[in-house]
Scaffold this motif. Structure first.
Motif, mmCIF file in Angstrom:
data_model
loop_
_atom_site.group_PDB
_atom_site.id
_atom_site.type_symbol
_atom_site.label_atom_id
_atom_site.label_comp_id
_atom_site.label_asym_id
_atom_site.label_seq_id
_atom_site.Cartn_x
_atom_site.Cartn_y
_atom_site.Cartn_z
ATOM 1 N N SER A 132 1.055 -1.179 -0.051
ATOM 2 C CA SER A 132 -0.031 -0.171 0.405
ATOM 3 C C SER A 132 1.021 1.065 -0.364
ATOM 4 C CB SER A 132 -0.896 0.083 1.347
ATOM 5 O OG SER A 132 -2.302 1.199 1.430
ATOM 6 N N SER A 164 1.145 5.094 0.011
ATOM 7 C CA SER A 164 -0.230 6.129 0.673
ATOM 8 C C SER A 164 1.105 7.942 0.669
ATOM 9 C CB SER A 164 0.952 5.932 2.217
ATOM 10 O OG SER A 164 2.538 6.466 2.304
ATOM 11 N N GLU A 165 0.534 8.638 0.702
ATOM 12 C CA GLU A 165 0.828 10.043 -0.243
ATOM 13 C C GLU A 165 2.206 9.766 1.236
ATOM 14 O OE1 GLU A 165 -0.749 11.493 -2.171
ATOM 15 O OE2 GLU A 165 -1.710 9.944 -2.024
#
Length: 494
Positions: free
Chosen positions: A313, A315-316
């Protein structure tokens, strides 16, 4: 303001060298607040003008500011022209701060090449650029061969994706993502799927994977089969199309008074492709060798780490590091991992949020080519890297190749292509054995080469679309610990 005429005499030992010197002067000299005018048909007046008596017979006065005069010589600029962007050092001559904007309007692309021998300060310089880029909202993804950037990422709010058999981070190179883009006519944000590009990349991936076992070039029939089977998988078996909705089981819809969110469909993985190859080999003996060579890439085999469904995953986070250092040094698996990580970054990072400035750094970019010069594996790896840089560039991203073994990277035609097609080139201390290749690719004069041979640690020669600047950077004590070692002061709570 001054009225000024600068006269330059070019000399050489041969006509060929003279023409080359004049070409360098014409290429690098103009565009810094003045213009070059050759003394055509005025050689006698020119000779009298530069003779010791110094009588200006040419009389080409030009109005200039003092700052223009300081910038006239192509070898060192007194002040770099970019006025915005991350701080990347200080001019070696004027000591003025140097700011660099990879997306500057005068640059045709934001790509970068960085090279320096071991101990020259290459990684230190790249870390400094990455850290300072955070202040300018530039996200960075790094393919980290040696595990050098993990501490930097963690200390600055980034994430580290560790790649090995014991990690929960799994990456599927076959995965395809919808791409965000801005409609040129309406300005609206839309989504699309580039099936053909993904098929091409999986054909290249399969050719590279096959080349890791055996040294023979793939035959035309084998390449044609690879192309046909990947088209069959994506378009026929999984039913993916250019419509982004084809990647999901259901569309978002109201069921009663509730909004049902669509779910993402299962993605192809390499074993799906391999099963089709096995079936073809049973009916056609021409494909038995291809079947045997690709078996290593399937789950449970020596190179089967990436035959899976993705469990990563992104993320930012401002920095995302893909750490390959846990895989065996110089193994085929680590080289394959470099390939997979970069493909995953393009799909899940570069294709998302087109308004965000993004940089992708491939550290030790020559590693996939090392010890494989002239072999199919080296060729396919170089082709992929060149294609990846093109894909990143056309989406407005910045792709950076960093290498401490210049000759290995530059001797490959695709590596040389990456260098030539990068508007920004950083050279730190260089090996004298690489002199001829450096001169060919960068058009360096002998005294410039000598300066690179003698460069102090951390000295950088910047070539930004022909603008040449030499810089250095004096880090703060905290920055020095962060950039120079794997020990991070921030992790001690300091």
């Amino acid at each position: 303001m001054y009225y000024l005429t600068v006269l330059v005499t070019v000399s050489a030992d041969s006509l060929v060298e003279l023409e080359r010197a004049c070409t360098i002067l014409e290429r690098e000299g103009g565009g810094r607040g003045f213009q070059l005018i050759d003394a055509a048909y005025l050689q006698q007046e020119g000779l009298l003008s530069v003779a010791p008596i110094g009588i200006n017979k040419l009389r080409y006065p030009m109005e200039v500011f003092g700052s223009f005069l300081a910038n006239m010589f192509p070898f060192v600029s007194s002040q770099f022209s970019h006025r915005r962007g991350p701080l990347v050092g200080f001019d070696l001559v004027s000591k003025a701060p140097m700011f660099y904007d990879a997306w500057h309007k005068d640059l045709s692309n934001a790509n970068m090449f960085v090279s320096g021998v071991s101990g020259s300060g290459k990684s230190y310089t790249v870390k400094m650029i990455v850290a300072h880029s955070i202040l300018h909202d530039i996200q960075t993804a790094i393919v980290d061969w040696e595990g050098e950037y993990a501490d930097l990422a963690r200390s600055m709010g980034g994430i580290v994706v560790t790649i090995d058999y014991n990690s929960t981070n799994l990456m599927n190179p076959c995965e395809i993502e919808e791409e965000d883009y801005i409609d040129e006519h309406t300005g609206e944000k839309k989504k699309r799927v580039d099936i053909n590009e993904k098929i091409d990349e999986m054909v290249n991936f399969t050719k590279y994977a096959a080349s890791l076992t055996g040294t023979e070039q793939l035959k035309a029939a084998e390449i044609a089969l690879i192309d046909r089977l990947w088209k069959q998988i994506y378009r026929d078996e999984f039913g993916f199309t250019e419509d982004a909705n084809s990647l999901y089981e259901t569309r978002r819809q109201m069921v009663g008074d509730k909004l049902q969110m669509r779910t993402r469909r299962k993605q192809p993985q390499f074993s799906d492709f391999y099963k089709l190859v096995v079936e073809e080999a049973e009916n056609d003996t021409r494909f038995i060798d291809l079947r045997d060579r690709l078996k290593r890439i399937t789950a449970g085999e020596s190179l089967g780490l990436f035959d899976c469904q993705s469990k990563v995953s992104l993320s930012e986070a401002p920095i995302i590091v893909f750490d390959l250092s846990k895989l065996h040094e110089n193994s085929d698996l680590r080289k394959l991992g470099q390939y997979v990580a970069l493909e995953y970054i393009i799909e899940s990072f570069i294709k998302k949020n087109p308004s965000q400035k993004k940089r992708v750094i491939v550290d030790e970019a020559q590693k996939a080519l090392e010890n494989r010069e002239g072999t199919p594996a080296g060729e396919y790896a170089a082709v992929f890297l060149d294609n990846a840089f093109t894909r990143i560039r056309k989406r407005g991203g910045s792709a950076c190749a960093a290498s401490q073994q210049f000759s290995i990277f530059a001797s490959n035609k695709y590596g040389a292509s990456i260098i030539r097609n990068s508007d920004t080139k950083l050279l730190l201390k260089q090996n004298e054995l690489d002199g001829p290749m450096l001169k060919e690719l960068f058009g360096l004069a002998d005294h410039e080469l000598q300066r690179l041979y003698d460069a102090q640690q951390g000295e950088v020669r910047w070539d930004v679309n022909g603008e040449i600047v030499y810089s250095y950077y004096k880090a703060t004590p905290w920055e020095h610990k962060l950039f120079n070692t794997r020990h991070v002061q921030a992790e001690e709570g300091a």
